[in-house]
Scaffold this motif. Structure first.
Motif, PDB file in Angstrom:
ATOM      1  N   THR A 140     132.560  98.531  54.728  1.00  0.00           N
ATOM      2  CA  THR A 140     132.403  99.963  54.554  1.00  0.00           C
ATOM      3  C   THR A 140     130.915 100.282  54.427  1.00  0.00           C
ATOM      4  OG1 THR A 140     132.947 101.831  53.104  1.00  0.00           O
ATOM      5  CG2 THR A 140     132.629  99.724  52.044  1.00  0.00           C
ATOM      6  N   SER A 141     130.614 101.551  54.543  1.00  0.00           N
ATOM      7  CA  SER A 141     129.272 102.057  54.219  1.00  0.00           C
ATOM      8  C   SER A 141     129.521 103.305  53.404  1.00  0.00           C
ATOM      9  CB  SER A 141     128.489 102.361  55.489  1.00  0.00           C
ATOM     10  OG  SER A 141     127.184 102.798  55.206  1.00  0.00           O
ATOM     11  N   GLN A 142     129.552 103.144  52.100  1.00  0.00           N
ATOM     12  CA  GLN A 142     130.195 104.135  51.243  1.00  0.00           C
ATOM     13  C   GLN A 142     129.404 105.413  51.026  1.00  0.00           C
ATOM     14  OE1 GLN A 142     131.152 102.170  47.567  1.00  0.00           O
ATOM     15  NE2 GLN A 142     132.337 100.574  48.564  1.00  0.00           N
ATOM     16  N   ARG A 159     129.683  97.123  45.464  1.00  0.00           N
ATOM     17  CA  ARG A 159     128.508  97.242  46.316  1.00  0.00           C
ATOM     18  C   ARG A 159     128.775  98.266  47.421  1.00  0.00           C
ATOM     19  NH1 ARG A 159     123.613  95.134  44.725  1.00  0.00           N
ATOM     20  NH2 ARG A 159     123.617  92.873  44.516  1.00  0.00           N
ATOM     21  N   ALA A 160     127.719  98.950  47.890  1.00  0.00           N
ATOM     22  CA  ALA A 160     127.872  99.972  48.917  1.00  0.00           C
ATOM     23  C   ALA A 160     128.438  99.408  50.214  1.00  0.00           C
ATOM     24  CB  ALA A 160     126.532 100.644  49.186  1.00  0.00           C
ATOM     25  N   GLY A 161     128.170  98.117  50.505  1.00  0.00           N
ATOM     26  CA  GLY A 161     128.672  97.506  51.729  1.00  0.00           C
ATOM     27  C   GLY A 161     130.066  96.925  51.603  1.00  0.00           C
ATOM     28  N   GLY A 162     130.700  97.080  50.438  1.00  0.00           N
ATOM     29  CA  GLY A 162     132.036  96.522  50.250  1.00  0.00           C
ATOM     30  C   GLY A 162     132.030  95.073  49.823  1.00  0.00           C
ATOM     31  N   PHE A 163     130.898  94.573  49.300  1.00  0.00           N
ATOM     32  CA  PHE A 163     130.779  93.169  48.902  1.00  0.00           C
ATOM     33  C   PHE A 163     131.088  92.984  47.423  1.00  0.00           C
ATOM     34  CE2 PHE A 163     127.371  93.025  52.359  1.00  0.00           C
ATOM     35  CZ  PHE A 163     128.247  92.490  53.298  1.00  0.00           C
ATOM     36  N   PRO A 164     131.681  91.837  47.058  1.00  0.00           N
ATOM     37  CA  PRO A 164     131.810  91.494  45.636  1.00  0.00           C
ATOM     38  C   PRO A 164     130.425  91.360  45.011  1.00  0.00           C
ATOM     39  CG  PRO A 164     133.137  90.034  47.025  1.00  0.00           C
ATOM     40  CD  PRO A 164     132.248  90.808  47.943  1.00  0.00           C
ATOM     41  N   LEU A 165     130.343  91.549  43.704  1.00  0.00           N
ATOM     42  CA  LEU A 165     129.050  91.488  43.032  1.00  0.00           C
ATOM     43  C   LEU A 165     128.464  90.088  43.005  1.00  0.00           C
ATOM     44  CD1 LEU A 165     129.622  93.898  40.008  1.00  0.00           C
ATOM     45  CD2 LEU A 165     128.380  94.343  42.129  1.00  0.00           C
ATOM     46  N   ILE A 166     129.315  89.067  42.923  1.00  0.00           N
ATOM     47  CA  ILE A 166     128.819  87.694  42.864  1.00  0.00           C
ATOM     48  C   ILE A 166     128.238  87.251  44.203  1.00  0.00           C
ATOM     49  CG2 ILE A 166     131.027  86.635  43.459  1.00  0.00           C
ATOM     50  CD1 ILE A 166     128.441  85.316  40.891  1.00  0.00           C
ATOM     51  N   ALA A 167     128.622  87.923  45.289  1.00  0.00           N
ATOM     52  CA  ALA A 167     128.189  87.516  46.627  1.00  0.00           C
ATOM     53  C   ALA A 167     126.684  87.671  46.782  1.00  0.00           C
ATOM     54  CB  ALA A 167     128.911  88.341  47.692  1.00  0.00           C
ATOM     55  N   ALA A 190     117.881 106.785  53.218  1.00  0.00           N
ATOM     56  CA  ALA A 190     118.755 106.242  54.259  1.00  0.00           C
ATOM     57  C   ALA A 190     119.224 107.347  55.201  1.00  0.00           C
ATOM     58  CB  ALA A 190     119.957 105.554  53.627  1.00  0.00           C
ATOM     59  N   VAL A 191     119.229 107.042  56.500  1.00  0.00           N
ATOM     60  CA  VAL A 191     119.729 107.971  57.516  1.00  0.00           C
ATOM     61  C   VAL A 191     120.548 107.188  58.532  1.00  0.00           C
ATOM     62  CG1 VAL A 191     117.815 109.609  57.248  1.00  0.00           C
ATOM     63  CG2 VAL A 191     117.626 107.737  58.903  1.00  0.00           C
ATOM     64  N   ASP A 192     121.269 107.909  59.387  1.00  0.00           N
ATOM     65  CA  ASP A 192     122.144 107.269  60.376  1.00  0.00           C
ATOM     66  C   ASP A 192     121.394 106.595  61.517  1.00  0.00           C
ATOM     67  OD1 ASP A 192     124.427 108.114  59.049  1.00  0.00           O
ATOM     68  OD2 ASP A 192     124.630 109.943  60.236  1.00  0.00           O
ATOM     69  N   SER A 193     120.171 107.052  61.787  1.00  0.00           N
ATOM     70  CA  SER A 193     119.484 106.673  63.013  1.00  0.00           C
ATOM     71  C   SER A 193     118.479 105.544  62.861  1.00  0.00           C
ATOM     72  CB  SER A 193     118.758 107.897  63.581  1.00  0.00           C
ATOM     73  OG  SER A 193     117.823 108.404  62.630  1.00  0.00           O
ATOM     74  N   ARG A 194     118.335 104.974  61.669  1.00  0.00           N
ATOM     75  CA  ARG A 194     117.246 104.022  61.436  1.00  0.00           C
ATOM     76  C   ARG A 194     117.684 102.980  60.415  1.00  0.00           C
ATOM     77  NH1 ARG A 194     113.193 106.991  58.065  1.00  0.00           N
ATOM     78  NH2 ARG A 194     114.871 106.643  56.539  1.00  0.00           N
ATOM     79  N   GLY A 195     117.158 101.752  60.594  1.00  0.00           N
ATOM     80  CA  GLY A 195     117.328 100.732  59.572  1.00  0.00           C
ATOM     81  C   GLY A 195     118.447  99.750  59.845  1.00  0.00           C
ATOM     82  N   ILE A 196     118.516  98.738  59.008  1.00  0.00           N
ATOM     83  CA  ILE A 196     119.527  97.689  59.112  1.00  0.00           C
ATOM     84  C   ILE A 196     120.808  98.187  58.459  1.00  0.00           C
ATOM     85  CG2 ILE A 196     120.091  95.298  58.516  1.00  0.00           C
ATOM     86  CD1 ILE A 196     116.992  94.878  58.237  1.00  0.00           C
ATOM     87  N   PRO A 197     121.945  98.113  59.137  1.00  0.00           N
ATOM     88  CA  PRO A 197     123.189  98.600  58.535  1.00  0.00           C
ATOM     89  C   PRO A 197     123.729  97.634  57.493  1.00  0.00           C
ATOM     90  CG  PRO A 197     123.659  97.612  60.652  1.00  0.00           C
ATOM     91  CD  PRO A 197     122.156  97.596  60.503  1.00  0.00           C
ATOM     92  N   ARG A 242     120.591 101.551  57.115  1.00  0.00           N
ATOM     93  CA  ARG A 242     121.132 102.547  58.045  1.00  0.00           C
ATOM     94  C   ARG A 242     122.471 103.040  57.526  1.00  0.00           C
ATOM     95  NH1 ARG A 242     121.803 101.946  64.651  1.00  0.00           N
ATOM     96  NH2 ARG A 242     122.200 104.155  65.029  1.00  0.00           N
ATOM     97  N   THR A 243     122.512 104.227  57.018  1.00  0.00           N
ATOM     98  CA  THR A 243     123.725 104.724  56.392  1.00  0.00           C
ATOM     99  C   THR A 243     124.739 105.175  57.435  1.00  0.00           C
ATOM    100  OG1 THR A 243     124.542 106.191  54.663  1.00  0.00           O
ATOM    101  CG2 THR A 243     122.983 107.134  56.203  1.00  0.00           C
ATOM    102  N   GLY A 244     126.007 105.238  57.031  1.00  0.00           N
ATOM    103  CA  GLY A 244     127.057 105.711  57.930  1.00  0.00           C
ATOM    104  C   GLY A 244     127.564 104.670  58.891  1.00  0.00           C
ATOM    105  N   LEU A 245     126.935 103.490  58.931  1.00  0.00           N
ATOM    106  CA  LEU A 245     127.308 102.429  59.862  1.00  0.00           C
ATOM    107  C   LEU A 245     127.329 101.095  59.140  1.00  0.00           C
ATOM    108  CD1 LEU A 245     124.965 103.609  62.720  1.00  0.00           C
ATOM    109  CD2 LEU A 245     127.452 103.622  62.876  1.00  0.00           C
ATOM    110  N   PHE A 246     128.140 100.156  59.633  1.00  0.00           N
ATOM    111  CA  PHE A 246     128.174  98.819  59.051  1.00  0.00           C
ATOM    112  C   PHE A 246     128.574  97.823  60.125  1.00  0.00           C
ATOM    113  CE2 PHE A 246     132.516 100.310  58.752  1.00  0.00           C
ATOM    114  CZ  PHE A 246     133.312  99.184  58.909  1.00  0.00           C
ATOM    115  N   VAL A 247     128.346  96.552  59.841  1.00  0.00           N
ATOM    116  CA  VAL A 247     128.805  95.462  60.696  1.00  0.00           C
ATOM    117  C   VAL A 247     129.433  94.409  59.787  1.00  0.00           C
ATOM    118  CG1 VAL A 247     127.075  95.859  62.497  1.00  0.00           C
ATOM    119  CG2 VAL A 247     126.562  94.272  60.630  1.00  0.00           C
TER     120      VAL A 247
END
Length: 409
Positions: free
Chosen positions: A223-225, A180-188, A231-238, A213-218
């Motif tokens: 990761t934000s791969q 997953r782009a956020g670094g999550f396992p697929l089953i999650a 997707a852009v850096d300045s908008r949206g849920i990371p 929101r690309t380029g950022l994560f919490v």
């Protein structure tokens, strides 16, 4: 998206990925995993929640990916399942547990998620529940000889929290990546047939949309791969941002289907984490051939959309407090970054893209504790103390600098 050609599959294979009806409902990860931890009654709402939710609602209703663009899960006994020397579509790009020599258990007849193609996710999840392991793959496919390849594969310990260290804390950066782009396992966060049949989903869900929101994560993302779609850096849920359906909303009195009500209750109790990019607002239901067959008459891709339309989303969803945003590898603003800042336990809120630091309202007379990326960057407050400073200059060991604006609650 065009459907795959019909396939004639033996009955034994069609039954393979599903949990036997007599089995108790299985849940991956430890009890203290963020995926298995209910939201507290007093969960703090993010200060930007109204704007974030309005943007989410503008993308359309909630849909459920089932037949296409989802996650096929195959439960196996790794000791008896055929092992495969899975190759890398991108040489040297692989996650934890996929080092060479590589022998990955993949059952005969396994199929990665449709649609098949170079621009598809083609996810594949293989799980041994006894060992507590998932072999998760993105861009999984077989060549003409039958050899499996993957764009990125990783092994996850399903007895742990399911959370990898941030990419900058791993000796090998790619060991923080998953399929997953956020670094999550697929089953999650996956909606499974046995859960709907049992009447309860006891974990958070995974969601995706095109304005992540690309380029950022919490956390719990690691990761934000990549950057995709709109997707852009300045908008949206990371990646790692958590949504919640208003717990006071009357699920039982709604017009949702029985399966839709089960999902809605999970969204109230556990919420959903931003996990990946998609072309619409989507949740994910398992989609092996057996699961797709089992979903018929049980769950439909539009079971939520009949109620969870854009107006409903604006009124009844919220984003849980994001806290400090962390830089992904592809953040368009270069380092050095301030990763954390606290005063006697009171934590500042940091946005590496906007280069802002929101100081807590508490007394700032105590010692400040901070962390930078790269490590060892020097902080310059221009001769002022934290209580008076309006800007911060970071200087990395290599001489690179960044300037940050200090704000106060």
């Amino acid at each position: 998206m065009p459907p795959l050609p019909a396939m004639r599959l033996p009955l034994l294979f069609l039954l393979l990925p599903l949990v036997a009806a007599a089995d108790p409902v299985w849940r991956p990860f430890s009890a203290d995993s963020p995926w298995n931890t209910p939201l507290p009654a007093d969960a703090a709402v993010d200060r930007d929640s109204p704007a974030l939710i309005a943007d989410l609602a503008d993308r359309g209703p909630w849909l459920i990916n089932i037949k296409d663009w989802s996650i096929p899960v195959y439960f196996v006994d790794a000791a008896t399942t055929p092992r495969h020397d899975v190759g890398d579509l991108r040489p040297g790009i692989y996650g934890k547990g996929f080092a060479f020599p590589r022998q990955i258990p993949i059952p005969d007849g396994a199929i990665a998620s449709p649609p098949v193609g170079d621009h598809s996710d083609n996810h594949l999840s293989v799980i041994d529940r006894t060992l507590g392991l998932e072999w998760g793959m993105w861009a999984a496919r077989q060549d003409a000889t039958g050899r499996w390849f993957t764009g990125l594969g990783a092994v996850t310990d399903l007895t742990g929290t399911g959370v990898a260290p941030p990419w900058y804390d791993n000796p090998r950066e790619l060991d923080s990546h998953r399929a997953r782009a956020g670094g999550f396992p697929l089953i999650a966060g996956l909606i499974r047939v046995d859960e709907i049949k049992a009447g309860r989903i006891a974990h958070a869900l995974a969601f995706a949309y095109d304005h992540c929101r690309t380029g950022l994560f919490v956390p719990p993302a690691s990761t934000s791969q990549v950057t995709q779609l709109e997707a852009v850096d300045s908008r949206g849920i990371p990646m790692g941002g958590r949504l919640q359906l208003d717990p006071a909303w009357d699920v039982e009195g709604s017009g949702l289907s029985p399966a839709g009500k089960i999902i809605a209750r999970a969204l109230q109790e556990y919420g959903a984490y931003c996990s990946d990019y998609a072309g619409a607002n989507v949740l994910y239901a398992e989609n092996s051939p057996a699961a797709v067959q089992a979903w018929a008459g049980l769950l439909d891709p539009h079971d939520l959309a009949v109620i969870f339309n854009p107006d409903f989303i604006r009124q009844h969803f919220r984003v849980i407090d994001l806290g400090t945003l962390l830089p992904g590898q592809n953040l368009s603003v270069p380092p050095p970054y301030l990763l954390s800042l606290s005063f006697a336990g009171e934590i500042a809120r940091i946005d590496p893209y906007a280069r802002t630091i929101l100081l807590p309202a508490a007394d700032l007379a105590g010692p400040a504790v901070w962390r930078t990326l790269p490590a060892g960057a020097q902080l310059d407050l221009g001769g002022s103390g934290w209580a008076q400073a309006t800007r911060l200059i970071l200087t990395a060991p290599d001489g690179a600098t960044s300037t940050w604006t200090i704000q106060r609650l």
